[in-house]
Design a protein around this motif. Structure first.
Motif, mmCIF file in Angstrom:
data_model
loop_
_atom_site.group_PDB
_atom_site.id
_atom_site.type_symbol
_atom_site.label_atom_id
_atom_site.label_comp_id
_atom_site.label_asym_id
_atom_site.label_seq_id
_atom_site.Cartn_x
_atom_site.Cartn_y
_atom_site.Cartn_z
ATOM 1 N N LEU A 288 -8.621 1.293 2.405
ATOM 2 C CA LEU A 288 -8.114 2.640 2.127
ATOM 3 C C LEU A 288 -7.255 2.721 0.873
ATOM 4 C CD1 LEU A 288 -7.135 3.731 5.762
ATOM 5 C CD2 LEU A 288 -9.202 4.320 4.481
ATOM 6 N N VAL A 289 -6.851 1.564 0.344
ATOM 7 C CA VAL A 289 -5.997 1.559 -0.847
ATOM 8 C C VAL A 289 -6.838 1.830 -2.088
ATOM 9 C CG1 VAL A 289 -4.561 0.122 -2.335
ATOM 10 C CG2 VAL A 289 -4.262 0.041 0.126
ATOM 11 N N PRO A 290 -6.426 2.746 -2.964
ATOM 12 C CA PRO A 290 -7.175 2.988 -4.203
ATOM 13 C C PRO A 290 -7.231 1.726 -5.059
ATOM 14 C CG PRO A 290 -5.547 4.711 -3.811
ATOM 15 C CD PRO A 290 -5.262 3.624 -2.829
ATOM 16 N N PRO A 291 -8.297 1.557 -5.822
ATOM 17 C CA PRO A 291 -8.447 0.342 -6.650
ATOM 18 C C PRO A 291 -7.535 0.378 -7.869
ATOM 19 C CG PRO A 291 -10.280 1.838 -7.035
ATOM 20 C CD PRO A 291 -9.463 2.443 -5.925
ATOM 21 N N ASP A 292 -6.266 0.183 -7.658
ATOM 22 C CA ASP A 292 -5.318 0.188 -8.755
ATOM 23 C C ASP A 292 -4.434 -1.046 -8.646
ATOM 24 O OD1 ASP A 292 -3.770 0.738 -6.590
ATOM 25 O OD2 ASP A 292 -3.178 2.747 -7.214
ATOM 26 N N LEU B 161 -3.791 -2.564 -5.111
ATOM 27 C CA LEU B 161 -4.822 -3.449 -4.571
ATOM 28 C C LEU B 161 -4.734 -4.829 -5.199
ATOM 29 C CD1 LEU B 161 -7.271 -3.851 -2.777
ATOM 30 C CD2 LEU B 161 -8.712 -2.971 -4.614
ATOM 31 N N ALA C 70 0.822 -1.204 0.000
ATOM 32 C CA ALA C 70 0.000 0.000 0.000
ATOM 33 C C ALA C 70 0.860 1.259 0.000
ATOM 34 C CB ALA C 70 -0.936 -0.008 1.209
#
Length: 367
Positions: A199-203, A206, A137
């Motif tokens: 909390l991690v962006p869906p990129d 993740l 992350a």
């Protein structure tokens, strides 16, 4: 002691029966080891031979033999590169991880006298997951996967240290307290991991987290092997030599102590070795479940519960199982690749359920 019992124990026929049982157990163990060695060799050759580029088994043998200066056939330079740089490191790493997880599971089941104990009981897997997820992350996975593996190893050791402190009332670790502390710490770290994922962006970060949590050997290399082999070998040597103490500790601490086992030191050493091999394995492969839980149970059905036999057999069987699972993961949905943890869960859960149904009365578990 009753006079009849004393007479029976002193009867020469009793000693003869004991000797026969030991010889029978040794024969079963020898036969099992030969069969498991053959299974590992078959799994290893199949793993090296199968993949996007299929290599005939004869060429696999020829390539490996040529490294020892033995000419037993033909193979191409391309096949040699694929074998040595891509597939052989996966086989070796899966062998180390499988042997570690299975031996650690058997040891935990003896130390805690709990048939449901597994290598992650003391928070090793949850700590490693939290460390690795935090590293990915933070973007460290894009720098180098060594950061992820290092964070996973540190998280595993930190989790076990916390469990050991919480589970040692009065400075003396007790199995029941360690078990409860392990459950609590694992639950807490699981929540921390879930928060980080949320909390991690869906990129790609993740995606990397999810793949690491599922476990696998897609990033295997000789560098990983060199880092893992020595601590794993040292830990497995300690566990492999602990058959007799584990037999006694699996019964009770009092019996072990009266038989000359230093219970506190022995338990600490075995927990340390178990933590080491599990933490190293998880740090280089991600979280892989059911190997440490199912393999010892299957072997008990064949060779019994003598840990002098069960531990080395578990190492060999775990290695064969994980090498085979990795091959299935790479080939079952070509050209895509499943994670090894998915395969072990899909196969291991039904197998373990069948074992529980078969042995529920002896294990005193209501299923």
């Amino acid at each position: 002691m009753d006079a009849k019992l004393i007479s029976a124990v002193e009867d020469p026929r009793w000693e003869a029966t004991e000797a026969q049982l030991r010889a029978q157990g040794a024969r079963r163990f020898a036969a099992a080891m030969v069969a498991l060695a053959g299974l590992w060799v078959f799994a290893a050759v199949a793993a090296v031979a199968n993949g996007p580029v299929r290599i005939p088994p004869g060429h696999v043998v020829s390539s490996l033999a040529s490294r020892a200066g033995i000419d037993v056939g033909t193979h191409t330079e391309r096949e040699r590169l694929v074998i040595e740089r891509l597939r052989l490191p996966r086989v070796v790493l899966a062998t180390l991880a499988g042997a570690s997880l299975a031996a650690a599971g058997a040891t935990m089941q003896a130390l805690f006298r709990n048939p449901l104990a597994d290598p992650g009981l003391l928070g090793v897997s949850s700590g490693a997951a939290t460390g690795a997820v935090a590293a990915i992350a933070a973007g460290l996975g894009a720098v180098s996967m060594w950061w992820v593996s290092g964070a996973a190893f540190g998280g595993a050791l930190g989790a076990v240290a916390l469990v050991y402190v919480l589970g040692s009332p009065g400075g003396r670790p007790a199995p029941s307290s360690l078990l409860l502390a392990g459950i609590a710490v694992s639950a807490f770290l699981g929540s921390v991991t879930a928060v980080i994922i949320a909390l991690v962006p869906p990129d790609e970060a993740l995606r990397g987290i999810l793949f690491w949590l599922a476990g696998g050997f897609a990033g295997a290399s000789w560098d990983y092997v060199r880092v893992a082999v020595f601590p794993v070998a040292a830990g497995l040597a300690v566990l492999g030599a602990a058959g007799r103490p584990l037999n006694l500790l699996a019964i009770s601490d009092d019996i072990a102590a009266t038989s000359g086992v230093r219970v506190g030191r022995t338990r600490a050493a075995l927990l340390g070795a178990t933590t080491l091999v599990t933490a190293v394995s998880v740090s280089v492969s991600g979280t892989i479940g059911f190997v440490g839980l199912v393999v010892p149970h299957l072997l008990r059905l064949v060779i019994g519960s003598d840990y002098r036999y069960l531990l080395p057999a578990s190492m060999l069987a775990g290695a064969a199982v994980l090498v085979g699972a990795d091959t299935v993961a790479r080939t079952v949905v070509k050209p895509a690749e499943l994670q090894v943890g998915m395969v072990t869960a899909l196969i291991g859960a039904p197998v373990f359920a069948a074992i529980l149904l078969r042995q529920r009365s002896r294990l005193a578990i209501q299923v």
